[in-house]
Motif scaffolding. Structure first.
Motif, PDB file in Angstrom:
ATOM      1  N   PRO A  10      41.157  35.574  52.734  1.00 37.81           N
ATOM      2  CA  PRO A  10      40.848  34.608  51.664  1.00 37.81           C
ATOM      3  C   PRO A  10      41.972  33.581  51.478  1.00 37.81           C
ATOM      4  O   PRO A  10      41.711  32.392  51.250  1.00 37.81           O
ATOM      5  N   SER A  11      43.203  34.034  51.623  1.00 35.88           N
ATOM      6  CA  SER A  11      44.321  33.114  51.443  1.00 35.88           C
ATOM      7  C   SER A  11      44.276  31.994  52.484  1.00 35.88           C
ATOM      8  O   SER A  11      44.506  30.819  52.165  1.00 35.88           O
ATOM      9  N   VAL A  12      43.956  32.363  53.716  1.00 35.36           N
ATOM     10  CA  VAL A  12      43.888  31.348  54.772  1.00 35.36           C
ATOM     11  C   VAL A  12      42.708  30.397  54.512  1.00 35.36           C
ATOM     12  O   VAL A  12      42.842  29.174  54.630  1.00 35.36           O
TER      13      VAL A  12
ATOM     14  N   VAL B  87      54.931  28.109  50.706  1.00 33.33           N
ATOM     15  CA  VAL B  87      56.288  28.493  50.330  1.00 33.33           C
ATOM     16  C   VAL B  87      56.201  29.856  49.675  1.00 33.33           C
ATOM     17  O   VAL B  87      55.545  30.003  48.631  1.00 33.33           O
ATOM     18  N   ARG B  88      56.818  30.863  50.282  1.00 34.76           N
ATOM     19  CA  ARG B  88      56.729  32.205  49.712  1.00 34.76           C
ATOM     20  C   ARG B  88      57.889  33.052  50.208  1.00 34.76           C
ATOM     21  O   ARG B  88      58.712  32.594  50.994  1.00 34.76           O
ATOM     22  N   GLY B  89      57.919  34.278  49.762  1.00 32.16           N
ATOM     23  CA  GLY B  89      59.039  35.164  50.087  1.00 32.16           C
ATOM     24  C   GLY B  89      58.968  35.664  51.523  1.00 32.16           C
ATOM     25  O   GLY B  89      57.903  35.718  52.133  1.00 32.16           O
TER      26      GLY B  89
ATOM     27  N   LEU C   1      40.946  42.014  51.417  1.00 32.50           N
ATOM     28  CA  LEU C   1      42.395  42.085  51.373  1.00 32.50           C
ATOM     29  C   LEU C   1      42.895  40.655  51.281  1.00 32.50           C
ATOM     30  O   LEU C   1      42.158  39.708  51.499  1.00 32.50           O
ATOM     31  N   TYR C   2      44.155  40.506  50.988  1.00 36.35           N
ATOM     32  CA  TYR C   2      44.699  39.189  50.680  1.00 36.35           C
ATOM     33  C   TYR C   2      44.669  38.197  51.857  1.00 36.35           C
ATOM     34  O   TYR C   2      44.463  36.988  51.660  1.00 36.35           O
ATOM     35  N   LEU C   3      44.855  38.698  53.071  1.00 37.39           N
ATOM     36  CA  LEU C   3      45.140  37.805  54.210  1.00 37.39           C
ATOM     37  C   LEU C   3      44.120  36.690  54.462  1.00 37.39           C
ATOM     38  O   LEU C   3      44.477  35.524  54.544  1.00 37.39           O
TER      39      LEU C   3
ATOM     40  N   THR D 195      51.237  22.015  47.717  1.00 40.15           N
ATOM     41  CA  THR D 195      51.749  23.382  47.729  1.00 40.15           C
ATOM     42  C   THR D 195      50.924  24.210  46.754  1.00 40.15           C
ATOM     43  O   THR D 195      50.178  23.662  45.941  1.00 40.15           O
ATOM     44  N   ARG D 196      51.079  25.504  46.854  1.00 41.05           N
ATOM     45  CA  ARG D 196      50.390  26.362  45.891  1.00 41.05           C
ATOM     46  C   ARG D 196      51.259  27.557  45.567  1.00 41.05           C
ATOM     47  O   ARG D 196      51.999  28.068  46.385  1.00 41.05           O
ATOM     48  N   PHE D 197      51.151  27.955  44.301  1.00 42.83           N
ATOM     49  CA  PHE D 197      51.772  29.205  43.859  1.00 42.83           C
ATOM     50  C   PHE D 197      50.603  30.149  43.648  1.00 42.83           C
ATOM     51  O   PHE D 197      49.657  29.811  42.939  1.00 42.83           O
ATOM     52  N   ALA D 198      50.650  31.309  44.308  1.00 42.39           N
ATOM     53  CA  ALA D 198      49.456  32.152  44.391  1.00 42.39           C
ATOM     54  C   ALA D 198      49.704  33.580  43.908  1.00 42.39           C
ATOM     55  O   ALA D 198      49.689  34.522  44.684  1.00 42.39           O
ATOM     56  N   PRO D 199      49.942  33.748  42.617  1.00 38.66           N
ATOM     57  CA  PRO D 199      50.202  35.098  42.125  1.00 38.66           C
ATOM     58  C   PRO D 199      48.924  35.928  41.974  1.00 38.66           C
ATOM     59  O   PRO D 199      47.849  35.368  41.752  1.00 38.66           O
ATOM     60  N   SER D 200      49.078  37.224  42.103  1.00 39.32           N
ATOM     61  CA  SER D 200      47.974  38.135  41.784  1.00 39.32           C
ATOM     62  C   SER D 200      48.145  38.539  40.324  1.00 39.32           C
ATOM     63  O   SER D 200      49.223  38.979  39.933  1.00 39.32           O
ATOM     64  N   PRO D 201      47.111  38.405  39.512  1.00 37.77           N
ATOM     65  CA  PRO D 201      47.268  38.693  38.074  1.00 37.77           C
ATOM     66  C   PRO D 201      47.164  40.191  37.782  1.00 37.77           C
ATOM     67  O   PRO D 201      46.346  40.627  36.986  1.00 37.77           O
TER      68      PRO D 201
ATOM     69  N   ASP E 242      59.040  38.490  52.586  1.00 41.65           N
ATOM     70  CA  ASP E 242      58.231  39.692  52.768  1.00 41.65           C
ATOM     71  C   ASP E 242      56.858  39.352  53.360  1.00 41.65           C
ATOM     72  O   ASP E 242      56.109  40.238  53.743  1.00 41.65           O
ATOM     73  N   HIS E 243      56.547  38.061  53.448  1.00 42.32           N
ATOM     74  CA  HIS E 243      55.252  37.640  54.020  1.00 42.32           C
ATOM     75  C   HIS E 243      55.352  37.174  55.472  1.00 42.32           C
ATOM     76  O   HIS E 243      54.352  36.740  56.040  1.00 42.32           O
ATOM     77  N   VAL E 244      56.539  37.265  56.054  1.00 40.14           N
ATOM     78  CA  VAL E 244      56.706  36.705  57.403  1.00 40.14           C
ATOM     79  C   VAL E 244      55.720  37.302  58.408  1.00 40.14           C
ATOM     80  O   VAL E 244      55.086  36.578  59.180  1.00 40.14           O
TER      81      VAL E 244
ATOM     82  N   LEU F  99      48.061  25.919  41.186  1.00 40.15           N
ATOM     83  CA  LEU F  99      48.153  27.336  40.799  1.00 40.15           C
ATOM     84  C   LEU F  99      46.894  28.002  41.325  1.00 40.15           C
ATOM     85  O   LEU F  99      45.778  27.578  41.020  1.00 40.15           O
ATOM     86  N   ARG F 100      47.092  29.002  42.172  1.00 48.21           N
ATOM     87  CA  ARG F 100      45.944  29.727  42.699  1.00 48.21           C
ATOM     88  C   ARG F 100      46.025  31.175  42.223  1.00 48.21           C
ATOM     89  O   ARG F 100      47.006  31.861  42.511  1.00 48.21           O
ATOM     90  N   ILE F 101      45.038  31.577  41.477  1.00 44.50           N
ATOM     91  CA  ILE F 101      45.022  32.943  40.967  1.00 44.50           C
ATOM     92  C   ILE F 101      44.382  33.839  42.032  1.00 44.50           C
ATOM     93  O   ILE F 101      43.199  33.704  42.331  1.00 44.50           O
ATOM     94  N   ASP F 102      45.178  34.716  42.605  1.00 41.47           N
ATOM     95  CA  ASP F 102      44.702  35.611  43.672  1.00 41.47           C
ATOM     96  C   ASP F 102      44.115  36.882  43.052  1.00 41.47           C
ATOM     97  O   ASP F 102      44.761  37.934  43.015  1.00 41.47           O
ATOM     98  N   ASP F 103      42.896  36.744  42.569  1.00 42.11           N
ATOM     99  CA  ASP F 103      42.293  37.862  41.838  1.00 42.11           C
ATOM    100  C   ASP F 103      41.108  38.475  42.584  1.00 42.11           C
ATOM    101  O   ASP F 103      40.086  38.800  41.988  1.00 42.11           O
TER     102      ASP F 103
HETATM  103  N1  GLU Z   1      48.973  36.717  46.202  1.00 43.77           N
HETATM  104  C1  GLU Z   1      49.982  36.736  47.227  1.00 43.77           C
HETATM  105  C2  GLU Z   1      51.231  37.361  46.650  1.00 43.77           C
HETATM  106  O1  GLU Z   1      51.397  37.348  45.437  1.00 43.77           O
HETATM  107  C3  GLU Z   1      50.238  35.320  47.693  1.00 43.77           C
HETATM  108  C4  GLU Z   1      51.143  35.191  48.836  1.00 43.77           C
HETATM  109  C5  GLU Z   1      51.109  33.770  49.353  1.00 43.77           C
HETATM  110  O2  GLU Z   1      51.782  32.920  48.779  1.00 43.77           O
HETATM  111  O3  GLU Z   1      50.368  33.511  50.304  1.00 43.77           O
HETATM  112  O4  GLU Z   1      52.017  37.922  47.357  1.00 43.77           O
END
Ligand code: GLU
Length: 443
Positions: A188-190, A202-204, A184-186, A5-11, A206-208, A39-43
């Motif tokens: 690179p994330s894939v 696993v995410r909120g 944009l995020y889409l 799994t990954r947690f991917a926050p934007s800093p 709002d990403h459906v 932990l994936r830093i979405d920067d």
């Molecule tokens: N950086 C995205 C966000 O914070 C990651 C979403 C995801 O988990 O794919 O919303």
């Protein structure tokens, strides 16, 4: 299959409680299945990303005890995105588009005015090579869209939401890259999810709708997609999405004395059909973690519930786990005596002052004066090595025939300056003979 799994926050800011919950669920699921948690830093947004936020994200996860097995950074992977992007352009799955934001906005308004869904009309796909050459000669740089395949519905079985179905004809081809070359995020994330072997996203929720387009990106990149769990978002205790939640993060919780274990125990179970319980150790939370237990209704985050859970967890923590945060001199016996009365570790300073003095006892009632004088006298006679409180109160009960409140309250008040507090049997040995006699005599 190894679960990853990954947690991917934007800093671009600090993590709020909703982000912490997402991080926790990624961690719990990975631990539950003996997998890996990244932990994936979405920067990719270099203008808005800041190193101090990256540091804070790491520190927040460390405070919660959610150690990532590895850390990745999108800004270190631009070459990789470039290469995969070029493949998709060559395959015709990503195409250049030249409309300005104003043009697109106008088109959307026209469609909406006609009662039609505001879907991008793909005008860019009808451009000829000559059109494009002319636009570029005029200095217009294209942005880039991913061409959705309209042939079949997009479907997946979401681990939380169940079966999901989207009609790609009702979706705009998503922009994956801006005219200035930024991502944009889409996409690179894939690309990352493929390269990093992510098995579960696993995410909120709002990403459906992002997932609907991303599923086609996995396919276009020749990869099989991961499983998805889209969780209902948190709401505030007032029941609606609250602005306040967005500002509640680790700094706030630490400041008000919340233990990481309390936050974990609450966030692990909130929104599930399992009861929230005061687990000081995450093992049972890991063991019972299951997306099938999550409901689709928004989960209510209640700060009062958190505070109560915090107290219940604090009452289980041993001296070693809090020692560095206790007032100097406070030992294990003192912690055990005081702990049941605490809502936060910081409150122990207060009780430590009660032990060490000076205490500010209220002047005793007239009818208690003789009683307290007698207590002071008896305090110098009893055996202090075993159980001085019971020795003292037994002797007083026998002599004065006082019992219950009349026996205990004047003693507690004189000895501690308060009406309530920790068990006197545990507290009195800490106060000790000399201080006790002095306080009883002063009264
Ligand atoms: N950086 C995205 C966000 O914070 C990651 C979403 C995801 O988990 O794919 O919303």
């Amino acid at each position: 299959m190894t679960v990853t799994t990954r947690f991917a926050p934007s800093p671009t800011g600090s993590l709020h409680v909703g982000n912490l919950r997402t991080a926790l669920h990624n961690w719990l699921f990975a631990r539950r299945h003996g997998g890996r948690f990244l932990l994936r830093i979405d920067d990719t947004d270099q203008a808005r990303s800041e190193e101090r936020h990256v540091d804070a994200i790491r520190a927040d996860l460390a405070w919660l005890g959610l150690a990532p097995d590895d850390e990745e950074r999108q800004s270190a992977r631009f070459d990789r995105y470039e290469a995969r992007f070029a493949e998709l352009v060559a395959a015709g799955r990503v195409y250049p588009a030249y409309e300005t934001a104003e043009e697109l906005d106008l088109k959307r308004k026209v469609l909406l005015g006609r009662g039609l869904p505001p879907v991008y009309g793909r005008a860019a796909l009808t451009l000829t090579d000559a059109d494009r050459a002319r636009l570029e000669a005029d200095g217009v740089q294209p942005h880039w869209r991913f061409r959705l395949d309209h042939d079949a519905a997009i479907e997946w079985d979401d681990l939380v939401r169940g079966h999901q179905r989207f009609d790609p004809r009702t979706m705009s081809d998503p922009v994956v890259r801006r005219a200035d070359g930024s991502w944009l995020y889409l996409l690179p994330s894939v690309i990352d999810d493929v390269d990093m072997g992510i098995s579960h996203v696993v995410r909120g929720e709002d990403h459906v709708s992002n997932t609907a387009s991303q599923l086609q990106m996995f396919e276009a990149l020749g990869a099989s997609p991961p499983a998805f769990a889209h969780e209902a978002l948190l709401t505030g205790s007032e029941g609606k999405l609250s602005k306040r939640l967005g500002s509640l993060g680790v700094a706030h919780f630490r400041e008000i004395g919340i233990e990481p274990q309390a936050l974990i125990a609450l966030l692990a179970r909130l929104g599930t059909s399992d009861p929230v319980e005061p687990f000081a150790d995450p093992a049972p939370l890991i063991q019972s973690f299951d997306f099938g237990r999550f409901g689709r209704a928004p989960a209510r985050f209640d700060e009062t519930e958190l505070a109560q859970l915090n107290a219940r967890i604090l009452h289980q923590l041993d001296f070693v786990s809090v020692a560095t945060r206790l007032p100097t001199g406070m030992d294990a016996a003192a912690w055990d005596a005081i702990r049941p009365n605490l809502s936060t570790v910081a409150e122990s300073a207060d009780w430590w002052t009660v032990v060490q003095g000076p205490v500010d006892s209220p002047a005793p009632a007239e009818e208690d004066r003789a009683f307290l004088a007698r207590a002071a006298a008896l305090a110098s006679e009893i055996d202090w090595s075993a159980d001085p409180w019971h020795a003292l109160t037994d002797a007083l009960r026998a002599e004065t025939e006082r019992k219950g409140r009349a026996l205990f309250l004047p003693l507690r008040q004189a000895l501690t300056g308060r009406d309530h507090g920790p068990d006197m049997a545990a507290l009195l040995p800490l106060i000790g003979k000399d201080r006790a006699i002095a306080r009883l005599s002063a009264a």
